[in-house]
Design a protein around this motif. Structure first.
Motif, PDB file in Angstrom:
ATOM      1  N   ALA A  33       0.832  -1.207   0.000  1.00 28.31           N
ATOM      2  CA  ALA A  33       0.000   0.000   0.000  1.00 28.31           C
ATOM      3  C   ALA A  33       0.868   1.259   0.000  1.00 28.31           C
ATOM      4  O   ALA A  33       0.561   2.239  -0.697  1.00 28.31           O
ATOM      5  N   ILE A  34       1.947   1.237   0.769  1.00 28.09           N
ATOM      6  CA  ILE A  34       2.883   2.369   0.789  1.00 28.09           C
ATOM      7  C   ILE A  34       3.495   2.562  -0.602  1.00 28.09           C
ATOM      8  O   ILE A  34       3.547   3.680  -1.132  1.00 28.09           O
ATOM      9  N   ASP A  35       3.932   1.458  -1.196  1.00 26.94           N
ATOM     10  CA  ASP A  35       4.534   1.524  -2.530  1.00 26.94           C
ATOM     11  C   ASP A  35       3.533   2.015  -3.573  1.00 26.94           C
ATOM     12  O   ASP A  35       3.913   2.680  -4.543  1.00 26.94           O
ATOM     13  N   ARG A  36       2.257   1.685  -3.374  1.00 27.58           N
ATOM     14  CA  ARG A  36       1.246   2.114  -4.351  1.00 27.58           C
ATOM     15  C   ARG A  36       1.043   3.621  -4.307  1.00 27.58           C
ATOM     16  O   ARG A  36       0.856   4.249  -5.351  1.00 27.58           O
ATOM     17  N   TRP A  37       1.097   4.214  -3.107  1.00 28.43           N
ATOM     18  CA  TRP A  37       1.052   5.672  -3.026  1.00 28.43           C
ATOM     19  C   TRP A  37       2.217   6.284  -3.798  1.00 28.43           C
ATOM     20  O   TRP A  37       2.059   7.261  -4.538  1.00 28.43           O
ATOM     21  N   VAL A  38       3.402   5.693  -3.635  1.00 29.77           N
ATOM     22  CA  VAL A  38       4.590   6.203  -4.332  1.00 29.77           C
ATOM     23  C   VAL A  38       4.434   6.046  -5.841  1.00 29.77           C
ATOM     24  O   VAL A  38       4.776   6.945  -6.624  1.00 29.77           O
ATOM     25  N   TRP A  39       3.886   4.909  -6.264  1.00 33.47           N
ATOM     26  CA  TRP A  39       3.713   4.641  -7.698  1.00 33.47           C
ATOM     27  C   TRP A  39       2.794   5.668  -8.329  1.00 33.47           C
ATOM     28  O   TRP A  39       3.112   6.235  -9.386  1.00 33.47           O
ATOM     29  N   TYR A  40       1.670   5.931  -7.690  1.00 29.66           N
ATOM     30  CA  TYR A  40       0.742   6.920  -8.246  1.00 29.66           C
ATOM     31  C   TYR A  40       1.289   8.340  -8.113  1.00 29.66           C
ATOM     32  O   TYR A  40       0.984   9.202  -8.949  1.00 29.66           O
ATOM     33  N   ALA A  41       2.090   8.594  -7.090  1.00 30.12           N
ATOM     34  CA  ALA A  41       2.726   9.906  -6.972  1.00 30.12           C
ATOM     35  C   ALA A  41       3.607  10.183  -8.185  1.00 30.12           C
ATOM     36  O   ALA A  41       3.678  11.313  -8.682  1.00 30.12           O
ATOM     37  N   GLY A  42       4.256   9.149  -8.687  1.00 32.06           N
ATOM     38  CA  GLY A  42       5.110   9.312  -9.856  1.00 32.06           C
ATOM     39  C   GLY A  42       4.351   9.537 -11.146  1.00 32.06           C
ATOM     40  O   GLY A  42       4.909  10.045 -12.128  1.00 32.06           O
ATOM     41  N   TRP A  43       3.065   9.192 -11.156  1.00 38.44           N
ATOM     42  CA  TRP A  43       2.271   9.330 -12.379  1.00 38.44           C
ATOM     43  C   TRP A  43       1.602  10.696 -12.511  1.00 38.44           C
ATOM     44  O   TRP A  43       1.109  11.042 -13.589  1.00 38.44           O
ATOM     45  N   THR A  44       1.547  11.480 -11.454  1.00 37.81           N
ATOM     46  CA  THR A  44       0.751  12.711 -11.496  1.00 37.81           C
ATOM     47  C   THR A  44       1.163  13.652 -12.623  1.00 37.81           C
ATOM     48  O   THR A  44       0.300  14.262 -13.268  1.00 37.81           O
ATOM     49  N   ASP A  45       2.456  13.776 -12.864  1.00 40.77           N
ATOM     50  CA  ASP A  45       2.914  14.697 -13.912  1.00 40.77           C
ATOM     51  C   ASP A  45       3.270  13.972 -15.209  1.00 40.77           C
ATOM     52  O   ASP A  45       3.924  14.532 -16.087  1.00 40.77           O
ATOM     53  N   LYS A  46       2.826  12.726 -15.323  1.00 44.04           N
ATOM     54  CA  LYS A  46       3.096  11.952 -16.545  1.00 44.04           C
ATOM     55  C   LYS A  46       1.828  11.477 -17.233  1.00 44.04           C
ATOM     56  O   LYS A  46       1.860  11.109 -18.412  1.00 44.04           O
ATOM     57  N   VAL A  47       0.718  11.465 -16.509  1.00 41.44           N
ATOM     58  CA  VAL A  47      -0.506  10.901 -17.084  1.00 41.44           C
ATOM     59  C   VAL A  47      -0.976  11.690 -18.302  1.00 41.44           C
ATOM     60  O   VAL A  47      -1.573  11.126 -19.232  1.00 41.44           O
ATOM     61  N   ALA A  48      -0.692  12.982 -18.320  1.00 42.37           N
ATOM     62  CA  ALA A  48      -1.101  13.789 -19.475  1.00 42.37           C
ATOM     63  C   ALA A  48      -0.407  13.331 -20.762  1.00 42.37           C
ATOM     64  O   ALA A  48      -0.932  13.542 -21.863  1.00 42.37           O
ATOM     65  N   GLN A  49       0.752  12.695 -20.630  1.00 43.75           N
ATOM     66  CA  GLN A  49       1.481  12.233 -21.805  1.00 43.75           C
ATOM     67  C   GLN A  49       0.783  11.055 -22.475  1.00 43.75           C
ATOM     68  O   GLN A  49       0.930  10.844 -23.687  1.00 43.75           O
ATOM     69  N   ILE A  50       0.016  10.273 -21.702  1.00 42.81           N
ATOM     70  CA  ILE A  50      -0.669   9.129 -22.298  1.00 42.81           C
ATOM     71  C   ILE A  50      -2.165   9.410 -22.502  1.00 42.81           C
ATOM     72  O   ILE A  50      -2.819   8.718 -23.272  1.00 42.81           O
TER      73      ILE A  50
END
Length: 300
Positions: free
Chosen positions: A114-131
């Motif tokens: 669950a901790i790692d999942r927060w980190v994973w989605y944190a990394g996507w916040t400024d990348k999701v617009a690219q996809i």
């Protein structure tokens, strides 16, 4: 004196998490939360339709500020949640273990996930617009750009079954929705609400603005229809609806959502077989985004 007086444990009475605060249920009622053996663990607030409406008001008030926050900053906030959850790892491992009737080692592994999942989605916040966005080819002297925007307020029926549903499953439905700028109102797992209510305490001490995440406990049959029919809720995630109240209830919620043209994420047909430890993918990130297309003339 040789007599030893035994003492009673002081069982915790949890509160709802709405608008960044911890109100009692509007009804003033609580219900007993028990472990897999029927032992009394704590008291959880019995959320009502009024509590759900109050949570929607708080979520709506937070939409503009959260959606207007830069994607990079949202990523920092989600990472801060992971940091705070890491600091309370032992508490959450104990709550997951008793909530789901599993061993301490497996529970700790689910909390780490669950901790790692927060980190994973944190990394996507400024990348999701690219996809989710695109520069579209058009016949004419124009730029045609499609960009993603958050849908708004999302009502979530949290996972009620499956491996790791009480925390990992909960994080897996909340994090992608708020990572993309939405705010959420969550009906927690009725039979295992303690990790969700404790997550509210983590969010309150993180950088998440009040109202971005609102957590309700109680009977989903009381809370979910209010979210499904509420005109100020823009989307609905029915992940836990079948496990909570059966296939008929899930279909009824979808019908209520249709009256206000909500986006709906349908539940798995067999939620008890769902394994939340699987890689999440990007589907949930894209579920609650709207696409805005802009035309702009090219310079000569």
């Amino acid at each position: 004196m040789s007599d030893v007086v035994s003492r009673l444990d002081v069982l915790k009475t949890y509160k709802l998490y709405v608008g960044g605060k911890f109100p009692r249920s509007e009804s003033g009622r609580v219900y007993e939360v028990t472990d897999s053996k029927g032992e009394w663990l704590a008291n959880a607030p019995l959320g009502t339709r009024k509590d759900a409406r109050d949570a929607v008001l708080a979520a709506r008030a937070a939409v503009k500020g959260w959606a207007g926050t830069t994607a990079y900053n949202r990523g920092q906030v989600l990472y801060r949640v992971a940091e705070m959850l890491q600091g309370r790892r032992e508490q959450f491992a104990a709550e997951v273990a008793v909530s789901e009737g599993i061993g301490a080692k497996k529970a700790a592994a689910l909390v780490d996930a669950a901790i790692d999942r927060w980190v994973w989605y944190a990394g996507w916040t400024d990348k999701v617009a690219q996809i989710a966005g695109n520069a579209n080819p058009v016949a004419g002297p124009y730029f045609n750009l499609s960009t993603p925007e958050p849908t708004g307020v999302v009502g979530i029926v949290a996972p009620q079954a499956g491996l790791g549903h009480s925390l990992l499953g909960l994080v897996s439905v909340i994090a992608p929705a708020i990572a993309t700028g939405n705010t959420v109102v969550v009906a927690a797992a009725a039979d295992a609400p303690l990790p969700a209510l404790s997550l509210g305490e983590v969010l309150a001490t993180s950088d998440v603005p009040g109202g971005v995440v609102n957590l309700l406990s109680g009977r989903t049959a009381d809370i979910a229809p209010t979210l499904a029919s509420h005109q100020d809720v823009n989307a609905l995630d029915l992940t836990g609806a079948i496990a909570a109240d059966g296939p008929g209830a899930a279909a009824a919620l979808e019908a209520l959502a249709a009256d206000t043209l909500k986006r709906v994420v349908r539940p798995e047909l067999d939620p008890f077989a769902q394994d939340w430890t699987n890689a999440p993918g990007t589907d949930r990130l894209l579920s609650f985004l709207e696409t805005k297309t802009v035309w702009h003339p090219m310079g000569i």
